[in-house]
Write a protein that holds these residues in place. Structure first.
Motif, PDB file in Angstrom:
ATOM      1  N   GLU A 579       1.228  -1.216  -0.229  1.00 25.20           N
ATOM      2  CA  GLU A 579      -0.173   0.012   0.094  1.00 25.20           C
ATOM      3  C   GLU A 579       0.581   1.291   0.033  1.00 25.20           C
ATOM      4  N   TYR A 580       2.005   1.217   1.079  1.00 26.83           N
ATOM      5  CA  TYR A 580       2.171   2.710   0.923  1.00 26.83           C
ATOM      6  C   TYR A 580       3.621   3.059  -0.258  1.00 26.83           C
ATOM      7  N   ALA A 581       3.986   1.692  -0.718  1.00 27.85           N
ATOM      8  CA  ALA A 581       4.929   1.764  -2.067  1.00 27.85           C
ATOM      9  C   ALA A 581       3.884   2.270  -3.573  1.00 27.85           C
ATOM     10  N   GLY A 582       2.582   1.259  -3.253  1.00 30.50           N
ATOM     11  CA  GLY A 582       1.609   2.148  -4.404  1.00 30.50           C
ATOM     12  C   GLY A 582       1.759   3.980  -4.077  1.00 30.50           C
ATOM     13  N   LEU A 583       1.280   4.245  -2.888  1.00 24.13           N
ATOM     14  CA  LEU A 583       0.756   5.553  -2.730  1.00 24.13           C
ATOM     15  C   LEU A 583       2.143   6.724  -2.853  1.00 24.13           C
ATOM     16  N   VAL A 584       2.910   6.494  -3.137  1.00 25.62           N
ATOM     17  CA  VAL A 584       4.220   6.428  -2.920  1.00 25.62           C
ATOM     18  C   VAL A 584       4.901   6.862  -4.464  1.00 25.62           C
ATOM     19  N   ALA A 585       4.667   6.025  -4.949  1.00 30.65           N
ATOM     20  CA  ALA A 585       4.212   5.730  -6.414  1.00 30.65           C
ATOM     21  C   ALA A 585       3.463   6.761  -6.757  1.00 30.65           C
ATOM     22  N   ILE A 586       2.396   6.786  -7.072  1.00 31.21           N
ATOM     23  CA  ILE A 586       1.657   8.175  -6.870  1.00 31.21           C
ATOM     24  C   ILE A 586       1.802   9.399  -6.462  1.00 31.21           C
ATOM     25  N   ARG A 587       2.541   9.511  -5.872  1.00 28.57           N
ATOM     26  CA  ARG A 587       3.021  11.056  -5.069  1.00 28.57           C
ATOM     27  C   ARG A 587       4.402  11.286  -6.192  1.00 28.57           C
ATOM     28  N   ARG A 588       5.175  10.246  -6.903  1.00 27.47           N
ATOM     29  CA  ARG A 588       5.929  10.888  -6.893  1.00 27.47           C
ATOM     30  C   ARG A 588       5.690  10.913  -8.781  1.00 27.47           C
ATOM     31  N   TYR A 589       5.181  10.476  -9.147  1.00 27.97           N
ATOM     32  CA  TYR A 589       4.334  10.482 -10.885  1.00 27.97           C
ATOM     33  C   TYR A 589       3.801  12.301 -10.692  1.00 27.97           C
ATOM     34  N   GLN A 590       2.693  12.257  -9.730  1.00 27.21           N
ATOM     35  CA  GLN A 590       2.204  13.443 -10.005  1.00 27.21           C
ATOM     36  C   GLN A 590       2.902  14.602  -9.840  1.00 27.21           C
ATOM     37  N   ALA A 591       3.959  14.413  -8.905  1.00 26.10           N
ATOM     38  CA  ALA A 591       5.194  15.557  -8.427  1.00 26.10           C
ATOM     39  C   ALA A 591       6.193  15.852  -9.903  1.00 26.10           C
ATOM     40  N   SER A 592       6.537  14.791 -10.543  1.00 27.22           N
ATOM     41  CA  SER A 592       6.735  14.915 -11.442  1.00 27.22           C
ATOM     42  C   SER A 592       6.080  15.838 -13.024  1.00 27.22           C
ATOM     43  N   ILE A 593       4.826  15.331 -13.004  1.00 22.83           N
ATOM     44  CA  ILE A 593       3.903  16.761 -13.961  1.00 22.83           C
ATOM     45  C   ILE A 593       3.812  17.728 -12.931  1.00 22.83           C
ATOM     46  N   GLY A 594       3.970  18.245 -11.983  1.00 18.84           N
ATOM     47  CA  GLY A 594       3.925  19.165 -11.742  1.00 18.84           C
ATOM     48  C   GLY A 594       2.212  19.788 -10.291  1.00 18.84           C
ATOM     49  N   GLU A 595       2.315  18.197 -10.429  1.00 21.26           N
ATOM     50  CA  GLU A 595       0.939  17.970  -9.278  1.00 21.26           C
ATOM     51  C   GLU A 595       1.285  17.772  -8.283  1.00 21.26           C
ATOM     52  N   GLY A 596       2.588  17.955  -7.167  1.00 23.89           N
ATOM     53  CA  GLY A 596       2.929  17.634  -5.926  1.00 23.89           C
ATOM     54  C   GLY A 596       1.685  17.963  -4.939  1.00 23.89           C
ATOM     55  N   HIS A 597       1.234  18.799  -5.036  1.00 20.44           N
ATOM     56  CA  HIS A 597       0.259  20.083  -4.404  1.00 20.44           C
ATOM     57  C   HIS A 597      -0.756  18.846  -3.800  1.00 20.44           C
ATOM     58  N   ARG A 598      -0.819  18.020  -5.157  1.00 23.05           N
ATOM     59  CA  ARG A 598      -2.255  17.057  -4.667  1.00 23.05           C
ATOM     60  C   ARG A 598      -2.218  16.221  -3.401  1.00 23.05           C
ATOM     61  N   ASP A 599      -2.721  15.867  -2.421  1.00 23.24           N
ATOM     62  CA  ASP A 599      -2.214  14.991  -1.058  1.00 23.24           C
ATOM     63  C   ASP A 599      -3.769  15.230  -0.138  1.00 23.24           C
ATOM     64  N   VAL A 600      -4.513  15.042  -0.486  1.00 22.88           N
ATOM     65  CA  VAL A 600      -6.099  14.463  -0.585  1.00 22.88           C
ATOM     66  C   VAL A 600      -5.731  12.953  -0.742  1.00 22.88           C
ATOM     67  N   CYS A 601      -6.463  11.822  -0.028  1.00 19.58           N
ATOM     68  CA  CYS A 601      -7.106  10.539  -0.362  1.00 19.58           C
ATOM     69  C   CYS A 601      -8.332  10.544   0.073  1.00 19.58           C
ATOM     70  N   LEU A 602      -8.982  10.338  -0.652  1.00 21.28           N
ATOM     71  CA  LEU A 602     -10.668   9.140  -0.277  1.00 21.28           C
ATOM     72  C   LEU A 602     -10.408   8.142  -0.083  1.00 21.28           C
ATOM     73  N   ILE A 603     -11.113   8.298   0.891  1.00 24.77           N
ATOM     74  CA  ILE A 603     -10.636   6.220   1.846  1.00 24.77           C
ATOM     75  C   ILE A 603     -12.267   6.205   2.264  1.00 24.77           C
ATOM     76  N   PRO A 604     -13.045   4.820   1.614  1.00 26.96           N
ATOM     77  CA  PRO A 604     -14.568   4.480   2.409  1.00 26.96           C
ATOM     78  C   PRO A 604     -14.544   4.243   3.932  1.00 26.96           C
ATOM     79  N   SER A 605     -15.345   4.503   3.984  1.00 25.95           N
ATOM     80  CA  SER A 605     -15.546   4.292   5.890  1.00 25.95           C
ATOM     81  C   SER A 605     -15.673   2.258   5.875  1.00 25.95           C
ATOM     82  N   SER A 606     -15.605   1.807   5.257  1.00 26.29           N
ATOM     83  CA  SER A 606     -15.300   0.369   5.120  1.00 26.29           C
ATOM     84  C   SER A 606     -14.073  -0.147   4.974  1.00 26.29           C
ATOM     85  N   ALA A 607     -13.088   0.636   4.922  1.00 25.93           N
ATOM     86  CA  ALA A 607     -11.576   0.531   4.126  1.00 25.93           C
ATOM     87  C   ALA A 607     -11.388  -0.268   5.364  1.00 25.93           C
TER      88      ALA A 607
END
Length: 964
Positions: A579-607
């Motif tokens: 899980e951690y590695a997958g989210l890190v990959a997302i954050r690295r990708y978004q930073a690479s396209i100038g969207e490193g400010h994106r930091d909200v993660c939606l999570i269902p209440s059942s998670a």
């Protein structure tokens, strides 16, 4: 005709494994389908899996191979690995696993098929083994408390950094100091973790610590190139300035070196690998984590504690275990949901087998051989980078190129530093003959040195590489457990006694929802102890591991086809780490396209609790999405929150099928909403057991998923670890998965730091999943998924008249698991889900998952590997327990004195001369004929959790208690 007969025989062999993996026979399938009013298995799948996500074609995999064919092919792959002698060190060392432990623990399904000990009454054996591990670590480190293992040394160091920050309330700095002689892979992982915690790393020589303002510091002992130094002055100075200190220590070295607790350390971490656990190309190995007593409420991972049972007798349990099972969601700073229990037990048994004297002999011999090598090299004019050592020497001012050529000729791996220095690390397996060869390699064959003569000089002159201030003076392993089992007969009996206390898949089904306890076939397990796989150092040159790499590449290709993703990263060595590695990959990708400010993660209440914990660890803000009355994601709420956070939306984390055990029909819509607002979709792979061959997360909108190889793909849970959590990603995320500083991985950006110590995680257990997929083939994998869904629906149908089934899909079916609601029964009778869980032990079963994802419920997953006979036996037990609850409701038995609240029943209960309960001893302990025929006895009565937390004791009982 002969040819046709041969073909038929081949086909039968290929199908035989599929039939052995899957529990229900054809006649069972027909009967089960009839009970569900389904005309065929295909019809049941059509009712269950939404049409718009179904694969619609067969999997593009080779036909199934027989067990003999698969093992033969894997043996040929293993033979491609070159069996060079490695003196690389860097936290990985050759070791001798005692064969009595190999045969009776590592290769024994009574140990490796058990689940995490959340039900301690039926886990006292492995709990005692883990308590031994904790005691061993406490003794060798000199610390007051140790946990029951973490994933590897590097992630343990990262956890230590996080603990320093949250425990050091007075520190104003966000700087974490790392000595520059820390193992490179440890620094790699710590750097990754620090970046998303917002910490600044200062990497410098340890002597600069007094001049650095920091909240914590990490020191290596001995240093990565072998130096042994007295850390006490550095640690004392750090304490005066309010800096917490963590020492990453060599456990074997601590047999001879002053223990870090005596040096004043706050935290000690390391690996127990060289205590009998093969290197396995990187793992699995149990890390250790030890602290002072004042940090006991903050220590990550699992802690085994001594409590008492319902009769007041000593009983073991996971102390403070609610932190472990119900993680603090987005407030968490750690998501360690998987330890390395099997490997921790092996390391603990290694210490029991050898005792203090045996360990002194092993460590002393390693050091003596290193000292002979140092003495001989110095005599021939070779300069050593350091004047101290335990087992590792760094040679400087030499011709590394010539040495490298001679080493290859002798099939030897040495460590070559960037500046031209050469490193040599000795271990338990090193012999005097090996020193002869090493002298030839390092000096040329005309050196004229005699190992025997050098040895005589070492003894006569008292030569040592350990400075006087660093020599251990305290005793260790003084508890009788570490002194008693010296003969193999005694050791064998001890291991068997512990095994007999535990319930595993060798006894009965373990119907845990969300945890998928399926068959771990013997043919899948056999290769893990082959020396060609087991004895490979993770940092050997790549041309020496052609077989390993081909096996890993083939497994990755299988998983790409099964998931619909474009690339697989094998590094994460647990589900939570994935899980951690997958989210890190997302954050690295978004930073690479100038969207490193994106930091909200939606999570269902059942998670699952690890989802928000992982999001918090990568610096995301968690926003909870509500579920509707049927347990599905509320798309109106999702749309509103995605819109509200449009500019900052980074990702959503969903589990599919849902944590409620349902195939949600709106999953494509959920993914589309998030993509529309610029976010990425993380699909938790915990429930892939219901998808393989039927649907692929990469097809219906997923950008990344982790895969629990210890669930869906047959790696055993090992009593609470090992696990593997590789991630599948779409092409745009592939360059941003984890790389590795020691062994770079092709196709990944070089600045993408590691999340685990080894480049391919716990590579030694990957042959298990490879073999499973190879022997099942496309048709077998699909059949397994279909039967998993059939078995779950059969359970739901059988129990529905007795317990409310909480959630179903829109066509009235469940996925691969079902949730039964105990809350109405508790309201009417006072009987809780815990009472049912404990009563199931009297019927010979492990409990389903308790109170997750809904408090007051039981989540049941039978898997495809359980036969109709076993499933019926479980359902019969649950129905009989429901009748017992009815007797409480009717007043036949008092609410505070009945078979459920008194469960489990032990032999001590039956021998009680003062039995005055309102039911018979036979009903208490032998409720069915099946139990009478094959009784499993819980080792203790119900464990008192509250007492155990209030009286926290995490070491072996005293000698007096041992005598009693």
């Amino acid at each position: 005709m002969a040819l046709d007969t041969r073909r038929l025989a081949d086909l039968a062999a290929h199908d035989a494994f599929i039939q052995r993996h899957n529990g229900p026979r054809e006649e069972d399938v027909s009967a089960m389908l009839a009970s569900l009013d389904a005309e065929s298995l295909e019809a049941l799948i059509e009712r269950t899996v939404p049409a718009d996500i179904r694969l619609g074609r067969g999997l593009d995999l080779d036909p199934p191979r027989s067990e003999a064919e698969a093992l033969d092919y894997l043996k040929r792959l293993a033979a491609q690995n070159r069996a060079y002698r490695s003196y690389l060190g860097q936290g990985y060392h050759g070791t001798h696993l005692p064969t009595v432990i190999q045969r009776n623990v590592l290769e024994n399904p009574g140990w490796y098929t058990a689940y995490t000990p959340y039900q301690p009454e039926i886990a006292q054996g492995r709990l005692e083994g883990l308590l031994n591990f904790q005691q061993m670590v406490m003794d060798l480190t000199g610390m007051e408390l140790a946990n029951a293992s973490l994933l590897d040394e590097a992630t343990a160091a990262a956890e230590a950094m996080a603990l320093c920050r949250r425990a050091n309330k007075k520190a104003r700095s966000d700087v974490f100091f790392v000595a520059d002689d820390v193992l490179p892979q440890t620094l790699d992982v710590v750097r990754t973790r620090a970046a998303y915690f917002g910490f600044e790393l200062v990497v410098a020589p340890a002597d600069q610590l007094p001049r650095t303002e920091a909240f914590g510091a990490l020191l290596q002992y001995p240093g990565e190139s072998g130096r042994v130094r007295d850390l006490a002055p550095l640690i004392a100075g750090a304490r005066e300035r309010g800096v917490m200190t963590c020492v990453a220590a060599d456990l074997m070295g601590l047999v001879l070196l002053t223990e870090p607790g005596a040096l004043g350390a706050d935290i000690v971490v390391g690996s127990s690998q060289r205590f009998g656990v093969p290197m396995g190309y990187g793992g699995p190995h149990a890390a250790f984590f030890a602290t002072t007593d004042k940090l006991k409420r903050s220590i990550p991972g699992r802690i085994i504690g001594v409590s008492r049972d319902g009769r007041g007798n000593p009983a073991l349990r996971m102390a403070m275990q609610t932190r472990e099972q119900h993680i603090r969601r987005e407030k968490a700073t750690s998501n360690i949901c998987t330890a390395q229990a099997l490997l921790a037990n092996i390391a603990g048994f290694y210490a029991v087998y050898h005792g203090a004297e045996g360990l002194r002999t092993i460590a002393g011999r390693i050091h003596r051989l290193a000292t002979i090598l140092a003495l001989g090299l110095r005599e021939k004019g070779v300069r050593l980078a350091h004047d101290s050592w335990f087992d590792t020497l760094r040679l400087t001012g030499i011709d590394a190129g010539k040495i490298h050529g001679r080493a290859l000729t002798q099939q030897i791996n040495l460590r070559y530093f960037a500046g031209g220095d050469v490193g040599v690390a000795l271990d338990e397996t090193t012999t005097a003959h090996d020193l002869d060869v090493l002298f030839d390699v390092l000096l040329g064959e005309e050196h004229g040195l005699s190992v025997r003569e050098l040895d005589e000089r070492v003894v006569a002159e008292g030569v040592s590489g350990i400075p006087a201030a660093c020599r251990r003076e305290s005793d260790f392993l003084t508890h009788p457990t570490f002194k008693r089992y010296r003969s193999e007969t005694e050791m064998l009996r001890y291991l068997k006694r512990l095994e007999n206390k535990d319930l595993s898949l060798t006894h009965a089904m373990i119907p845990l929802g969300s945890c998928t306890m399926k068959l771990n076939a013997t043919s899948e397990m056999i290769p893990i102890t082959w020396p060609e796989f087991a004895e490979v150092h993770p940092f050997v040159p790549q041309d020496q591991v052609a077989g390993y790499r081909q096996m890993i590449d083939e497994l990755a290709a299988f998983l790409v086809e099964l998931t619909g993703y474009d690339h697989i990263s094998m590094q994460p060595n647990s589900g939570a780490q994935g899980e951690y590695a997958g989210l890190v990959a997302i954050r690295r990708y978004q930073a690479s396209i100038g969207e490193g400010h994106r930091d909200v993660c939606l999570i269902p209440s059942s998670a699952h609790g690890t989802n928000p914990a992982s999001a918090a660890m990568v610096g995301m803000r968690v926003v909870v999405v509500e579920c509707d009355a049927q347990g599905n994601i509320d798309t109106d709420d999702l749309s509103a929150k995605a819109e509200r956070h449009h500019d900052d939306l980074s990702a959503i984390m969903i589990t599919y099928p849902s944590t409620h055990g349902v195939f949600e029909t709106n999953v494509r819509e959920v993914c589309a909403i998030v993509h529309e607002h610029g976010g990425q979709v993380y699909v938790d792979g915990a429930n892939m057991n219901a998808q393989v061959g039927l649907a692929r997360p990469g097809d219906f909108g997923g950008d990344v998923s982790h895969l629990n190889l210890h669930k869906t793909f047959c790696i055993p849970h090992g009593g609470g670890g090992p696990g593997m959590g590789p991630i599948g990603v779409k092409a745009h995320l592939a360059p941003f998965v984890s790389n590795h500083v020691v062994t770079p991985i092709g196709g990944v950006n070089p600045d993408c730091g590691a999340v685990a110590a080894a480049p391919f995680g716990s590579a030694a257990i990957l042959p298990i999943s490879w073999a499973y997929i190879k022997m099942m083939g496309a048709a077998g994998l699909r059949r397994a998924t279909e039967l998993a869904i059939l078995n779950a629906n059969y359970v739901a149908a059988r129990l529905a008249a007795h317990y409310p089934v909480l959630y179903r899909g829109e066509n009235g079916t469940v996925a691969h698991e079902c949730i039964i609601d105990i809350r109405p029964l508790k309201a009417a009778s006072g009987i809780s889900e815990e009472d049912i869980a404990k009563r199931l032990m009297d019927y010979g079963f492990h409990a389903p998952t308790m109170s997750f994802p809904v408090p007051g419920t039981l989540m049941i997953e039978p898997t495809e590997s359980e036969s109709r006979y076993e499933i019926d036996r479980f359902c019969d037990a649950m129905i009989a327990i429901r009748e017992e609850i009815a007797r409480v409701e009717r007043g036949d038995w008092p609410a505070d004195d009945n078979p459920l609240v008194n469960a489990p029943h032990t032999m001590a209960d039956l021998m009680d001369e003062n039995w005055r309960r309102p039911y018979s001893r036979e009903l208490g302990a032998f409720p069915t004929e099946a139990v009478k025929a094959a009784k499993y006895w819980p080792a203790v009565n119900r464990v008192d959790n509250v007492f155990g937390d209030r009286q926290l004791v995490c070491s072996c009982p005293s000698i007096d208690e041992y005598r009693d």
